[in-house]
Design a protein around this motif. Structure first.
Motif, PDB file in Angstrom:
ATOM      1  N   GLY A  10       0.791  -1.219   0.000  1.00 49.00           N
ATOM      2  CA  GLY A  10       0.000   0.000   0.000  1.00 49.00           C
ATOM      3  C   GLY A  10       0.822   1.268   0.000  1.00 49.00           C
ATOM      4  N   ARG A  11       2.139   1.171  -0.235  1.00 46.85           N
ATOM      5  CA  ARG A  11       3.028   2.342  -0.225  1.00 46.85           C
ATOM      6  C   ARG A  11       3.799   2.411  -1.551  1.00 46.85           C
ATOM      7  NH1 ARG A  11       0.284   3.219   3.548  1.00 46.85           N
ATOM      8  NH2 ARG A  11       0.866   3.771   5.673  1.00 46.85           N
ATOM      9  N   PRO A  12       3.141   2.661  -2.662  1.00 56.33           N
ATOM     10  CA  PRO A  12       3.842   2.679  -3.953  1.00 56.33           C
ATOM     11  C   PRO A  12       4.870   3.797  -4.068  1.00 56.33           C
ATOM     12  CG  PRO A  12       1.620   3.547  -4.184  1.00 56.33           C
ATOM     13  CD  PRO A  12       1.711   2.964  -2.801  1.00 56.33           C
ATOM     14  N   ASN A  13       4.718   4.858  -3.273  1.00 51.40           N
ATOM     15  CA  ASN A  13       5.648   5.993  -3.343  1.00 51.40           C
ATOM     16  C   ASN A  13       6.749   5.923  -2.296  1.00 51.40           C
ATOM     17  OD1 ASN A  13       4.211   7.246  -5.474  1.00 51.40           O
ATOM     18  ND2 ASN A  13       2.694   7.991  -3.986  1.00 51.40           N
ATOM     19  N   GLY A  14       6.825   4.799  -1.560  1.00 52.07           N
ATOM     20  CA  GLY A  14       7.872   4.637  -0.561  1.00 52.07           C
ATOM     21  C   GLY A  14       7.373   4.800   0.860  1.00 52.07           C
ATOM     22  N   THR A  15       8.239   4.495   1.817  1.00 53.74           N
ATOM     23  CA  THR A  15       7.879   4.585   3.231  1.00 53.74           C
ATOM     24  C   THR A  15       9.154   4.743   4.056  1.00 53.74           C
ATOM     25  OG1 THR A  15       6.607   3.516   4.998  1.00 53.74           O
ATOM     26  CG2 THR A  15       7.979   2.092   3.630  1.00 53.74           C
TER      27      THR A  15
END
Length: 647
Positions: A498-503
């Motif tokens: 659920g974190r396609p842009n990173g975390t």
């Protein structure tokens, strides 16, 4: 390079020895002297303690030093402290980071009159020193090394404690006005006194400058990024009885600064009309109760820090590019007990609630909240004359990541009445994940605290009745579980789900070690010379990563500071400061270097009457072209003149 630095110290030492300075007493025992003539410090043990009983490394910039140096911003003074370096995104007022002993800038606790200044709405939770002017600050204490037992989260690198002008017994009025380079003007006033049981100190200030281009003018920047700030300070104490009193303190700052960015169509860094606004509101109210003839001193307090930040681009759509609000409230109890002549205990309970909201370019608002409950205790024992041992522990309970225990111990010993002083300390620090790292669109609720363990050892030698003082300290710190932003390539599994842009994740480690050497010479009363040299090796130790073994970003390995001040028989005061900072890297893979630099400042002040003094200075005397951050400008040669009034 090392030989160059050592030669600079030696040359200045021969040219300009230094004199002792008197330490001004005040009612709060912040700058009084101990029985052995020791300076009293409050940051190390969170209570007034002679520095000769402190095993940690601490530097004090008192009212005399602050007045003599004539600095405009707090960061300009901090860069002269051993083990401290700064990085600034342009001129006065722009974003400013403070690094202590190679730690991250967001691993520094900043305090003003004992209240934390961290901003919960910032990504790393740090405090931006760019909006902090000297104003009515009359004392700065810098504690170096992990200090979470006393100060909690973020105290991995150290603590910067700022103390504003305190109430006085008699009515006093202090004011100053200044004008100089690029239409820079400022005015500051403070009134202090006592009426019956009420002691008060209140003041305010205004500062403005056309400034310089944040995009380095030597690289093509042409548009000036100015800065404006107005602020106020308040300190009240009401003595209800000899044993009971009430405190109220407040600090307000409102700044507007021009910034540069990445304009279309190339989106390369350059001049823009962007600007940012920051408003800081800090308040404290407390009840002090002394019991058993003062043997048990209790303090019940409530503190709040409220920060509001906005960025605007007049040429963009929407105009508002960022909005952030951070709010930090703290309920606390602290007790200090003199158990016997040789034993003192400090203990306390704190409950802190942090909240933030942020949004960018008119997008959806991110909201976060966290609570941390803390219990701490520390005992100092002086079993024999000249020896003080201190040990403590802290337990923090965070409603999101759970508990964290921190330990610390230190010792200081002088076998000859203060002529020789040996110090050593072991301490632990931690930094709770920020609200942004936990609860933003990139957040990871499974994060754990950043952790550090450090130790230092040093010696101070005084000779010739205090005319010579030399010191040397070695330190080492290991940091683990450091939080970094990570990319999330497909497929999105594990913490990337659920974190396609990173975390964010606890993936990094670092070490820092170094040496701090200082000398002070006071051969005659009117003359004082001080110098220090710092060597810091801060490395990425994240095994298996591409940057393993690389130097940490913006951590110069070497720095030298030397200062001389002389008071002439007819009242003229003259002085000079030389700061030399070595090169550093601006990228994590060390592919881009920022060159070192040498800055020389000169200053003078002359009394006109007993109440009026005229002063002036030239900063960067030799017009050194330098950067602390790649492509961001710094000031060239600049001159200022001013007048001080005191009644």
């Amino acid at each position: 390079m090392t030989k160059t630095y050592l030669s600079l110290i030696a040359a200045l030492a021969v040219a300009a020895p230094a004199a002792a300075q008197e330490i001004r007493d005040n009612a709060n025992a912040v700058t009084t002297q101990g029985s052995a003539g020791d300076t009293i410090v409050v940051t190390a043990n969170r209570t007034a303690t002679p520095i000769g009983r402190v095993g940690q490394s601490i530097t004090v910039l008192d009212a005399d030093i602050i007045r003599e140096r004539q600095a405009q911003s707090v960061s300009d003074l901090l860069r002269t402290v051993p083990g401290v370096t700064i990085a600034r995104n342009g001129g006065v007022g722009t974003s400013t980071s403070v690094f202590i002993r190679g730690a991250e800038s967001d691993q520094t606790v900043a305090l003003i009159d004992g209240v934390k200044l961290n901003d919960p709405s910032s990504t790393g939770g740090s405090y931006n020193f760019g909006n902090l002017l000297i104003g009515n600050i009359e004392r700065i204490e810098v504690l170096r090394g992990p200090s979470s037992v006393i100060w909690g989260s973020q105290a991995i690198g150290g603590v910067v404690n700022l103390i504003t002008t305190q109430p006085t017994e008699k009515l006093t009025v202090n004011a100053r006005g200044e004008y100089g380079y690029r239409d820079t003007a400022q005015g500051v006033v403070n009134i202090a006194g006592k009426a019956g049981p009420l002691s008060a100190s209140a003041g305010g200030g205004y500062f403005r400058t056309d400034g310089i281009s944040a995009f380095n003018e030597d690289r093509g920047g042409t548009e000036k990024d100015g800065y404006r700030n107005y602020g106020a300070n308040l300190n009240l104490n009401l003595a209800i009885t000899d044993a009971i009193s009430v405190d109220a303190r407040g600090y307000y700052s409102n700044g507007r600064v021009g910034i540069d960015g990445f304009p279309a169509p190339t989106f390369a860094f350059g001049d823009t009309r962007e600007y940012g606004k920051t408003r800081d509101l800090i308040g404290y109210g407390g009840l002090n109760v002394a019991l058993f003839d003062g043997a048990l001193r209790n303090r019940f307090g409530y503190a709040r820090t409220d920060t509001r930040r906005r960025n605007y681009d007049p040429d963009g759509t929407p105009v508002e590019t960022f909005a952030g609000d951070g709010d930090n409230t703290r309920l606390e109890y602290q007790g200090v007990a003199d158990i016997m002549d040789a034993v003192q205990a400090t203990f306390g309970v704190e409950r802190e609630v942090s909240r933030f909201t942020s949004s960018s370019y008119g997008g959806p608002e991110t909201v976060g909240r966290a609570r941390i409950f803390s219990v701490y205790g520390q005992v100092s024992v002086t079993p024999v004359v000249g020896l003080t041992l201190t040990g403590g522990a802290r337990q923090d309970d965070h409603n999101l990541f759970g508990g964290k225990t921190s330990l610390a111990g230190s010792g200081v010993y002088s076998p000859n009445g203060g002529a020789t002083t040996l110090r050593a300390s072991y301490s632990e620090g931690f930094k709770a994940p920020t609200l942004y790292q936990l609860q933003s669109e990139y957040g990871n609720a499974a994060l754990t605290p950043e952790r550090a363990k450090g130790w230092d050892a040093g010696v101070t030698q005084r000779a010739l009745d205090g005319a010579v003082e030399a010191s040397a300290t070695y330190f080492h710190r290991n940091s683990r579980d450091l939080i970094n932003f990570i990319s999330c390539p497909a497929p999105l599994t594990g913490i990337c789900t659920g974190r396609p842009n990173g975390t964010y994740d606890n993936v990094a480690r670092a070490t820092a070690e170094g040496v701090e050497v200082g000398i002070t010479l006071r051969p005659v009363e009117p003359l004082r010379f001080q110098a220090n040299y710092s060597w810091i090796d801060a490395e990425n130790r994240s095994a298996g990563t591409a940057n393993f073994g690389r130097k940490l970003v913006r951590r110069p390995s070497q720095s030298v500071n030397a200062s001389i001040d002389y008071r002439w028989p007819f009242g003229l005061e003259t002085g000079a400061t030389v700061t030399s900072v070595g090169s550093s890297f601006d990228t994590a893979n060390n592919s881009r270097k920022v060159q070192g630099y040498v800055l020389a400042d000169i200053r003078a002040a002359v009394p006109i009457t007993q109440q009026v003094q005229v002063y002036g200075r030239v900063e960067n005397l030799f017009d050194e072209q330098s950067e602390t951050i790649f492509r961001y400008g710094t000031y060239g040669r600049a001159a200022y003149v001013g007048v001080r009034l005191s009644y």
